[in-house]
Design a protein around this motif. Structure first.
Motif, PDB file in Angstrom:
ATOM      1  N   ASP A   1       0.841  -1.204   0.000  1.00 14.51           N
ATOM      2  CA  ASP A   1       0.000   0.000   0.000  1.00 14.51           C
ATOM      3  C   ASP A   1       0.880   1.259   0.000  1.00 14.51           C
ATOM      4  OD1 ASP A   1      -1.891   1.932   0.340  1.00 14.51           O
ATOM      5  OD2 ASP A   1      -2.601   1.217   2.279  1.00 14.51           O
ATOM      6  N   ILE A   2       1.195   1.741  -1.200  1.00 15.54           N
ATOM      7  CA  ILE A   2       2.133   2.854  -1.349  1.00 15.54           C
ATOM      8  C   ILE A   2       1.605   4.156  -0.754  1.00 15.54           C
ATOM      9  CG2 ILE A   2       3.335   4.328  -3.031  1.00 15.54           C
ATOM     10  CD1 ILE A   2       3.368   1.902  -4.916  1.00 15.54           C
ATOM     11  N   ALA A   3       0.343   4.397  -0.937  1.00 13.60           N
ATOM     12  CA  ALA A   3      -0.239   5.689  -0.540  1.00 13.60           C
ATOM     13  C   ALA A   3      -0.088   5.961   0.954  1.00 13.60           C
ATOM     14  CB  ALA A   3      -1.705   5.743  -0.950  1.00 13.60           C
ATOM     15  N   LYS A   4      -0.038   4.898   1.757  1.00 14.19           N
ATOM     16  CA  LYS A   4       0.054   5.106   3.200  1.00 14.19           C
ATOM     17  C   LYS A   4       1.396   5.707   3.605  1.00 14.19           C
ATOM     18  CE  LYS A   4       1.958   0.779   4.896  1.00 14.19           C
ATOM     19  NZ  LYS A   4       1.760  -0.500   5.564  1.00 14.19           N
ATOM     20  N   GLN A   5       2.399   5.496   2.759  1.00 17.08           N
ATOM     21  CA  GLN A   5       3.756   5.919   3.077  1.00 17.08           C
ATOM     22  C   GLN A   5       3.980   7.408   2.762  1.00 17.08           C
ATOM     23  OE1 GLN A   5       6.161   2.894   1.447  1.00 17.08           O
ATOM     24  NE2 GLN A   5       8.094   3.701   2.187  1.00 17.08           N
ATOM     25  N   TYR A   6       3.477   7.829   1.630  1.00 17.67           N
ATOM     26  CA  TYR A   6       3.642   9.223   1.203  1.00 17.67           C
ATOM     27  C   TYR A   6       2.294   9.726   0.696  1.00 17.67           C
ATOM     28  CZ  TYR A   6       8.585   8.021   1.294  1.00 17.67           C
ATOM     29  OH  TYR A   6       9.827   7.601   1.684  1.00 17.67           O
ATOM     30  N   ASP A   7       1.983  10.964   0.971  1.00 16.60           N
ATOM     31  CA  ASP A   7       0.652  11.410   0.567  1.00 16.60           C
ATOM     32  C   ASP A   7       0.636  12.325  -0.661  1.00 16.60           C
ATOM     33  OD1 ASP A   7       1.705  13.609   1.708  1.00 16.60           O
ATOM     34  OD2 ASP A   7       0.154  13.877   3.238  1.00 16.60           O
ATOM     35  N   ASP A   8       1.811  12.620  -1.217  1.00 12.70           N
ATOM     36  CA  ASP A   8       1.806  13.436  -2.435  1.00 12.70           C
ATOM     37  C   ASP A   8       2.188  12.618  -3.657  1.00 12.70           C
ATOM     38  OD1 ASP A   8       4.438  13.083  -1.678  1.00 12.70           O
ATOM     39  OD2 ASP A   8       5.090  15.042  -2.417  1.00 12.70           O
ATOM     40  N   VAL A   9       1.873  11.333  -3.612  1.00 10.59           N
ATOM     41  CA  VAL A   9       2.171  10.485  -4.764  1.00 10.59           C
ATOM     42  C   VAL A   9       0.865  10.116  -5.469  1.00 10.59           C
ATOM     43  CG1 VAL A   9       4.248   9.520  -3.715  1.00 10.59           C
ATOM     44  CG2 VAL A   9       2.052   8.366  -3.372  1.00 10.59           C
ATOM     45  N   ILE A  10       1.005   9.728  -6.721  1.00  6.02           N
ATOM     46  CA  ILE A  10      -0.147   9.218  -7.454  1.00  6.02           C
ATOM     47  C   ILE A  10       0.084   7.729  -7.671  1.00  6.02           C
ATOM     48  CG2 ILE A  10      -1.422   9.302  -9.624  1.00  6.02           C
ATOM     49  CD1 ILE A  10      -0.695  12.269  -9.764  1.00  6.02           C
ATOM     50  N   VAL A  11      -0.856   6.930  -7.195  1.00  2.00           N
ATOM     51  CA  VAL A  11      -0.715   5.486  -7.285  1.00  2.00           C
ATOM     52  C   VAL A  11      -1.910   4.905  -8.017  1.00  2.00           C
ATOM     53  CG1 VAL A  11      -0.473   3.327  -6.021  1.00  2.00           C
ATOM     54  CG2 VAL A  11       0.490   5.439  -5.066  1.00  2.00           C
ATOM     55  N   GLU A  12      -1.626   4.208  -9.076  1.00  2.00           N
ATOM     56  CA  GLU A  12      -2.676   3.460  -9.767  1.00  2.00           C
ATOM     57  C   GLU A  12      -2.386   1.980  -9.529  1.00  2.00           C
ATOM     58  OE1 GLU A  12      -5.325   4.576 -11.497  1.00  2.00           O
ATOM     59  OE2 GLU A  12      -5.940   2.725 -12.479  1.00  2.00           O
ATOM     60  N   ASN A  13      -3.260   1.351  -8.776  1.00  2.00           N
ATOM     61  CA  ASN A  13      -3.057  -0.054  -8.422  1.00  2.00           C
ATOM     62  C   ASN A  13      -3.692  -0.994  -9.431  1.00  2.00           C
ATOM     63  OD1 ASN A  13      -1.710   0.167  -5.800  1.00  2.00           O
ATOM     64  ND2 ASN A  13      -3.626   1.095  -5.106  1.00  2.00           N
ATOM     65  N   VAL A  14      -3.026  -2.085  -9.710  1.00  2.00           N
ATOM     66  CA  VAL A  14      -3.633  -3.180 -10.468  1.00  2.00           C
ATOM     67  C   VAL A  14      -3.528  -4.412  -9.590  1.00  2.00           C
ATOM     68  CG1 VAL A  14      -3.575  -4.592 -12.547  1.00  2.00           C
ATOM     69  CG2 VAL A  14      -2.943  -2.181 -12.673  1.00  2.00           C
ATOM     70  N   HIS A  15      -4.657  -4.813  -9.037  1.00  2.00           N
ATOM     71  CA  HIS A  15      -4.651  -5.975  -8.149  1.00  2.00           C
ATOM     72  C   HIS A  15      -5.321  -7.134  -8.865  1.00  2.00           C
ATOM     73  CE1 HIS A  15      -2.854  -3.677  -5.095  1.00  2.00           C
ATOM     74  NE2 HIS A  15      -3.932  -3.029  -4.681  1.00  2.00           N
ATOM     75  N   LEU A  16      -4.515  -7.907  -9.590  1.00  2.00           N
ATOM     76  CA  LEU A  16      -5.073  -8.988 -10.397  1.00  2.00           C
ATOM     77  C   LEU A  16      -5.802 -10.015  -9.549  1.00  2.00           C
ATOM     78  CD1 LEU A  16      -2.137  -9.498 -12.924  1.00  2.00           C
ATOM     79  CD2 LEU A  16      -4.297  -8.292 -13.285  1.00  2.00           C
ATOM     80  N   SER A  17      -5.275 -10.308  -8.382  1.00  2.00           N
ATOM     81  CA  SER A  17      -5.933 -11.338  -7.575  1.00  2.00           C
ATOM     82  C   SER A  17      -7.279 -10.849  -7.041  1.00  2.00           C
ATOM     83  CB  SER A  17      -5.020 -11.813  -6.453  1.00  2.00           C
ATOM     84  OG  SER A  17      -4.619 -10.734  -5.648  1.00  2.00           O
ATOM     85  N   ASP A  18      -7.420  -9.555  -6.789  1.00  2.00           N
ATOM     86  CA  ASP A  18      -8.725  -9.026  -6.400  1.00  2.00           C
ATOM     87  C   ASP A  18      -9.749  -9.245  -7.505  1.00  2.00           C
ATOM     88  OD1 ASP A  18      -7.265  -8.100  -4.243  1.00  2.00           O
ATOM     89  OD2 ASP A  18      -8.069  -6.054  -4.306  1.00  2.00           O
ATOM     90  N   SER A  19      -9.291  -9.027  -8.727  1.00  3.02           N
ATOM     91  CA  SER A  19     -10.181  -9.201  -9.866  1.00  3.02           C
ATOM     92  C   SER A  19     -10.634 -10.660  -9.975  1.00  3.02           C
ATOM     93  CB  SER A  19      -9.456  -8.766 -11.141  1.00  3.02           C
ATOM     94  OG  SER A  19     -10.203  -9.074 -12.289  1.00  3.02           O
ATOM     95  N   LEU A  20      -9.691 -11.568  -9.748  1.00  2.00           N
ATOM     96  CA  LEU A  20     -10.016 -12.992  -9.837  1.00  2.00           C
ATOM     97  C   LEU A  20     -10.967 -13.411  -8.712  1.00  2.00           C
ATOM     98  CD1 LEU A  20      -9.409 -15.317 -11.693  1.00  2.00           C
ATOM     99  CD2 LEU A  20      -7.301 -15.754 -10.450  1.00  2.00           C
ATOM    100  N   MET A  21     -10.762 -12.877  -7.527  1.00  2.00           N
ATOM    101  CA  MET A  21     -11.683 -13.189  -6.422  1.00  2.00           C
ATOM    102  C   MET A  21     -13.079 -12.639  -6.689  1.00  2.00           C
ATOM    103  SD  MET A  21      -9.539 -12.951  -2.849  1.00  2.00           S
ATOM    104  CE  MET A  21      -8.217 -11.803  -3.126  1.00  2.00           C
TER     105      MET A  21
END
Lengths: 212, 212
Positions: free
Chosen positions: A179-199
């Motif tokens: 979870d990148i966003a929790k570490q720094y708050d001025d970043v832009i993170v686009e997540n691709v969670h393939l396993s979430d999609s499969l679930m």
DNA sequence: TAGATTGTTAATCGATTAACAATC
DNA sequence: TAGATTGTTAATCGATTAACAATC
């Protein structure tokens, strides 16, 4: 650049762009919101509302010019501003990302690939030589990189982000579960969670099966 | 199995499952909705509302048992019902999918891989031999396959779906840009559009850059 | 001009958030 | 019992849909 457009609208833009690209390739040069809605399984209202967040691209009584609308959406997405990008991780997933996607048509230019595993360093991917992790800092500074694709194991991401952030890289396309966003708050993170999609697929299959 | 749970709630379930799995691995055995919300950058209200679509898994005045809640969400997702699955396409993307994902932990069992390109037929992937496309029908019938992963070029998908549908495969994890749902209406399609995700990232980077 | 279709306002619907009584 | 926290109802907020005046 209008402010405060909802994320739902933004996530529909690439889909509009895809369908318009296809229509243009098929030689369709004008289309009404009603017809586009039918092609895209959407609604005319939603299409007009979405587009009018950014401007009036249509002509009353006529519809929309397919090439013009496609180009406008491309500009809205900013596909013409190329972001210099590095890929971290040359494992199976990293190699698939590097070879499968047309970065240059999507607003990015993949210029370097880094990998921890010595066995993979030195191999070539899409004409790019895989370099060892240690060279990231030097390379990124010299080459004006602003975006990183993360295709590496979760455990190593935290330290990697510290490094990348320090260099000035603030945009991340993240395939890991870290979870990148929790570490720094001025970043832009686009997540691709393939396993979430499969679930999610799993849920939907079972839901259908047990519905009576 | 409750009916009519919104897709937004469903798409949050895998994320809950992931975070609970991690908490359990860290030895946390109970958690309140407030704390979980803080860990997940969500809200306590939303978590309680989401969970109560499926039942009361908490204890008033105490919170939720992490292992119990994790297991319950696993059951809700149906991860214990394994779906026999084939992968169509052994190119870069197909190989990454086959090797990168733990299908068995996500409700699926990848049992066979098919590929059109003769050069790839016969190669091994995760202990599975890549077979030629022509054998799909025979294999799927004999092995009770109900799900297909599509990692093949868009142009070939339409005909492939006709074939798979005829065999009785109705569930698709689709990485191509072909719109499967328009062809048949009793199928379940979970799309993964990587390029849409990348374009969305592009938009968000530009949006940030020009905001003042 | 008449017909068509947009751009935009208004109405509806649904999702999220807040509040609180129930209860462990 | 008292404190904490859930389960659930009510309020708010935002997104989608519908309607229609503007206009090509």
């Amino acid at each position: 650049m209008p402010k405060g457009v909802s994320i739902q609208v933004i996530r529909r833009l690439p889909r509009y762009y895809r369908f318009l690209t296809e229509l243009e390739a098929q030689g369709v040069d004008k289309i009404s919101s009603t017809k586009l809605a039918s092609v895209m399984s959407s609604t005319a209202s939603q299409i007009r509302q979405d587009l009018n967040c950014f401007g009036g691209f249509g002509q009353q009584g006529y519809g929309y010019s397919v090439p013009v609308l496609r180009e406008e959406i491309g500009k809205i997405l900013g596909l013409d501003h190329i972001h210099r990008t590095v890929l971290i991780g040359a494992g199976n997933l990293g190699r698939a990302i590097a070879t499968h996607l047309n970065f240059e048509q999507l607003g990015f230019k993949l210029t370097a690939i880094f990998e921890k595993d010595e066995k993979l360093v030195g191999t070539m991917l899409r004409g790019i030589k895989v370099m060892p992790d240690e060279e990231i800092e030097r390379y990124a500074r010299e080459n004006d990189v602003d975006t990183a694709v993360l295709a590496m194991p979760k455990d190593a991401v935290e330290k990697m982000i510290d490094k990348l952030y320090a260099i000035g890289i603030r945009n991340y396309w993240n395939f890991s579960h870290y979870d990148i966003a929790k570490q720094y708050d001025d970043v832009i993170v686009e997540n691709v969670h393939l396993s979430d999609s499969l679930m999610t697929l799993c849920y939907r299959i079972n839901e259908k099966k047990y519905q009576t």
